[in-house]
Design a protein around this motif. Structure first.
Motif, PDB file in Angstrom:
ATOM      1  N   THR A 175       0.873  -0.965   0.161  1.00 24.75           N
ATOM      2  CA  THR A 175       0.037   0.054  -0.288  1.00 24.75           C
ATOM      3  C   THR A 175       0.689   1.365  -0.079  1.00 24.75           C
ATOM      4  N   ASN A 178       2.400   1.623  -3.380  1.00 25.17           N
ATOM      5  CA  ASN A 178       1.880   2.124  -4.547  1.00 25.17           C
ATOM      6  C   ASN A 178       1.097   3.337  -3.961  1.00 25.17           C
ATOM      7  N   ASN A 184       4.501   1.639 -11.018  1.00 24.53           N
ATOM      8  CA  ASN A 184       3.964   0.624 -11.451  1.00 24.53           C
ATOM      9  C   ASN A 184       3.376  -0.191  -9.947  1.00 24.53           C
ATOM     10  N   ASN A 185       2.052   0.089 -10.129  1.00 29.11           N
ATOM     11  CA  ASN A 185       1.337  -0.038  -8.994  1.00 29.11           C
ATOM     12  C   ASN A 185       1.324  -1.891  -8.759  1.00 29.11           C
TER      13      ASN A 185
END
Length: 233
Positions: A175, A178, A184-185
């Protein structure tokens, strides 16, 4: 008809110029029947599945096998590298072991699912596998079992992570990662990520076994496969 069928099966594995010579060598009364070909392939697949799945369920079945070892997602591998660069390789290894141990636990659920898929194989399925590419059996098993395997693996892996709190640690880490701009998630669901990686590992090892059977005489573990493939050698 049986002679024609066996010739077609063998065509995939020999050069066109040799086909007539092979046909001439076929025994007049001893060609393989449809059921014998299908049952022989089923037996070989079951033996191969048992061999490879058993390897993966052992300690270090994933962690000690570079073909299937589960690593952090590519976007997070710099975290692993940083730990190692500052002398914390043991800590990095322990983190990876948690992922791989969970996969090793889960793969024990695979064998019955594969066995049922092989039992349901028709002669046409077997023929297509024999006539297919080097990974035709692996593709068949993937299509027949992937959803059921995911559903079996996922809760086992989730339970493994909950025991050590890895799911909460992972979710917090991802989390935060991101939320960093221009990254890039990454999938924050540790259980889903490792389940997907475990599935890849299982099918990778089955593909290894399939290639062995197709290319090595010593790996042809049934009389039927020995008969079918002997004429190509």
């Amino acid at each position: 008809m049986k002679k024609i069928l066996l010739a077609v099966v063998l065509f995939q594995f020999i050069g066109c110029s040799e086909l007539q010579q092979v046909v001439n060598q076929l025994p007049q009364g001893g060609t393989l029947g449809n059921d014998e070909i299908a049952n022989g392939l089923k037996e070989a697949l079951n033996l191969g599945i048992d061999k490879q799945v058993s390897k993966l369920t052992q300690t270090d079945g994933f962690f000690g096998n570079e073909l299937v070892k589960i690593m952090l997602p590519e976007e997070l591998q710099k975290v692993d590298k940083t730990l190692r660069d500052i002398g914390l390789s043991n800590l990095a290894d322990e983190g990876l072991k948690i992922l791989n141990r969970a996969a090793e636990d889960a793969v024990g659920e695979a064998t019955p699912i594969f066995v049922n898929a092989v039992k349901g194989m028709t002669f046409n399925d077997a023929k297509n596998i024999l006539l297919g590419s080097d990974n035709a059996a692996t593709i068949y098993l993937t299509n027949a079992t992937q959803t059921e395997l995911y559903n079996k693996f996922n809760p086992v892996i989730k339970n493994s992570f909950e025991k050590v709190g890895a799911d909460k640690i992972w979710n917090n880490l991802i989390t935060r990662y991101n939320s960093i701009p221009l990254t890039n998630n990454v999938n924050p669901d540790l259980t889903d990520y490792v389940t997907q990686e475990a599935l890849k590992g299982v099918f990778t090892m089955i593909a290894v076994e399939e290639k062995e059977i197709r290319n090595k005489v010593s790996a042809r573990t049934t009389d039927v496969l020995k008969k079918v493939f002997a004429l190509q050698d």
